[in-house]
Enzyme design. Structure first.
Site, PDB file in Angstrom:
ATOM      1  N   ASP A  85       0.844  -1.182   0.000  1.00  0.00           N
ATOM      2  CA  ASP A  85       0.000   0.000   0.000  1.00  0.00           C
ATOM      3  C   ASP A  85       0.884   1.238   0.000  1.00  0.00           C
ATOM      4  O   ASP A  85       2.112   1.130   0.167  1.00  0.00           O
ATOM      5  CB  ASP A  85      -1.006  -0.004   1.153  1.00  0.00           C
ATOM      6  CG  ASP A  85      -0.371   0.022   2.530  1.00  0.00           C
ATOM      7  OD1 ASP A  85       0.860  -0.149   2.644  1.00  0.00           O
ATOM      8  OD2 ASP A  85      -1.105   0.230   3.511  1.00  0.00           O
ATOM      9  N   TYR A  87       2.983   4.731   0.784  1.00  0.00           N
ATOM     10  CA  TYR A  87       3.643   5.297   1.953  1.00  0.00           C
ATOM     11  C   TYR A  87       2.602   6.086   2.751  1.00  0.00           C
ATOM     12  O   TYR A  87       1.760   6.788   2.184  1.00  0.00           O
ATOM     13  CB  TYR A  87       4.775   6.233   1.532  1.00  0.00           C
ATOM     14  CG  TYR A  87       5.938   5.557   0.833  1.00  0.00           C
ATOM     15  CD1 TYR A  87       6.671   4.560   1.468  1.00  0.00           C
ATOM     16  CD2 TYR A  87       6.303   5.926  -0.456  1.00  0.00           C
ATOM     17  CE1 TYR A  87       7.750   3.940   0.834  1.00  0.00           C
ATOM     18  CE2 TYR A  87       7.380   5.322  -1.099  1.00  0.00           C
ATOM     19  CZ  TYR A  87       8.102   4.330  -0.449  1.00  0.00           C
ATOM     20  OH  TYR A  87       9.163   3.728  -1.071  1.00  0.00           O
ATOM     21  N   PHE A  98       6.912   2.163  -4.275  1.00  0.00           N
ATOM     22  CA  PHE A  98       8.289   2.474  -3.890  1.00  0.00           C
ATOM     23  C   PHE A  98       8.741   3.886  -4.267  1.00  0.00           C
ATOM     24  O   PHE A  98       9.767   4.352  -3.771  1.00  0.00           O
ATOM     25  CB  PHE A  98       9.279   1.441  -4.462  1.00  0.00           C
ATOM     26  CG  PHE A  98       9.059   0.056  -3.937  1.00  0.00           C
ATOM     27  CD1 PHE A  98       9.490  -0.308  -2.664  1.00  0.00           C
ATOM     28  CD2 PHE A  98       8.393  -0.899  -4.701  1.00  0.00           C
ATOM     29  CE1 PHE A  98       9.265  -1.580  -2.165  1.00  0.00           C
ATOM     30  CE2 PHE A  98       8.165  -2.179  -4.216  1.00  0.00           C
ATOM     31  CZ  PHE A  98       8.604  -2.524  -2.943  1.00  0.00           C
ATOM     32  N   HIS A 206      11.581  -9.049   0.774  1.00  0.00           N
ATOM     33  CA  HIS A 206      11.319  -7.625   0.581  1.00  0.00           C
ATOM     34  C   HIS A 206      12.590  -6.811   0.791  1.00  0.00           C
ATOM     35  O   HIS A 206      13.465  -7.195   1.578  1.00  0.00           O
ATOM     36  CB  HIS A 206      10.244  -7.176   1.583  1.00  0.00           C
ATOM     37  CG  HIS A 206       9.604  -5.869   1.256  1.00  0.00           C
ATOM     38  ND1 HIS A 206      10.148  -4.662   1.646  1.00  0.00           N
ATOM     39  CD2 HIS A 206       8.473  -5.579   0.581  1.00  0.00           C
ATOM     40  CE1 HIS A 206       9.365  -3.685   1.222  1.00  0.00           C
ATOM     41  NE2 HIS A 206       8.343  -4.202   0.574  1.00  0.00           N
TER      42      HIS A 206
END
Length: 250
Positions: A85, A87, A98, A206
């Site tokens: 989701d 930031y 990102f 991740h």
């Protein structure tokens, strides 16, 4: 019709303005997703967002919700980098996984992505997190959930976004010759949506500071993605970002 406080966007003293979410994608994604926009779950999602944007601080700003789709059309998508989701702190989310706007401090996960990119392909890390140069080459920077409350990660999970973005992933999979880069368990949970006989999956832990050392570093996702694209007779991605980024380029 979705009504939101216009001050969220323009800072003028008008209480509400109508924004129709169905018309925000101005490329072929509109047609691809139109059937989803017409379903009851999406109407419920819109009603939820009406209340959220009028009573809470929500990221990204409304006109950036579909930024990933705006920057990378369905036909042009060659690589998908899937996030969770947006930031959830101020001035960060711009509607693409990102990525952050020029001038915003680079988040830790993105710094780790840059480190792996340098180790993988020798690309020089830049001092911004504006990833539009990737998107313009066919890298869809897609989050599975497209909105979030300030300071509350995953706060819009389970409200309907996943059904929409799952459909987008499935549609790309059916089209074929797409490289899906899946970092972390949440992204890897989407593997059943992807036909691996005509697409490529590149997965690893991740890039967050908590997980990167457990297999993200050294995974070489960028060179692997380019190798897969060449196998599909597609042009490689130039992963080197420009030294300077200017969002007036939009």
């Amino acid at each position: 019709m979705l009504y939101v406080n216009v001050t969220i966007f323009y800072g003028i003293n008008i209480k509400q303005v109508g924004v129709n979410l169905k018309t925000l994608i101005k490329n072929d994604w509109q047609g691809v997703l139109q059937g989803e926009f017409d379903k009851p779950y999406y109407e419920q999602l819109r009603e939820f967002l009406v209340n959220e944007y009028n009573t809470q601080t929500i990221y990204p700003e409304m006109h950036h919700i579909y930024q990933a789709f705006q920057w990378t059309s369905f036909a042009d998508t060659k690589v998908v980098i899937l996030g969770q989701d947006p930031y959830h702190e101020p001035n960060q989310a711009i509607g693409c996984s990102f990525a952050v706007a020029p001038g915003v401090r680079i988040p830790p996960s993105l710094r780790n992505i840059y480190k792996e990119l340098q180790d993988d392909l020798g690309c020089t890390p830049v001092e911004h997190g504006y990833l539009k140069a990737w998107a313009q080459q066919g890298v869809l920077l897609l989050n599975s959930v497209l909105t979030v409350r300030r300071g509350q990660a995953f706060s819009h999970k389970g409200k309907g976004w996943e059904q929409l973005t799952d459909y987008a992933i499935h549609a790309l999979s059916e089209r074929g010759k797409v490289v899906f880069i899946l970092w972390g368990n949440a992204a890897k949970s989407k593997i059943p949506l992807i036909d691996q006989s005509k697409n490529t999956i590149i997965s690893s832990p991740h890039p967050s500071p908590f997980a990167a050392r457990y297999g993200f570093f050294g995974s070489k996702p960028f060179s692997k993605a380019n190798a897969a694209l060449l196998n599909y007779n597609e042009e490689e991605i130039n992963w080197q970002l420009p030294e300077n980024a200017d969002e007036t380029e939009e």
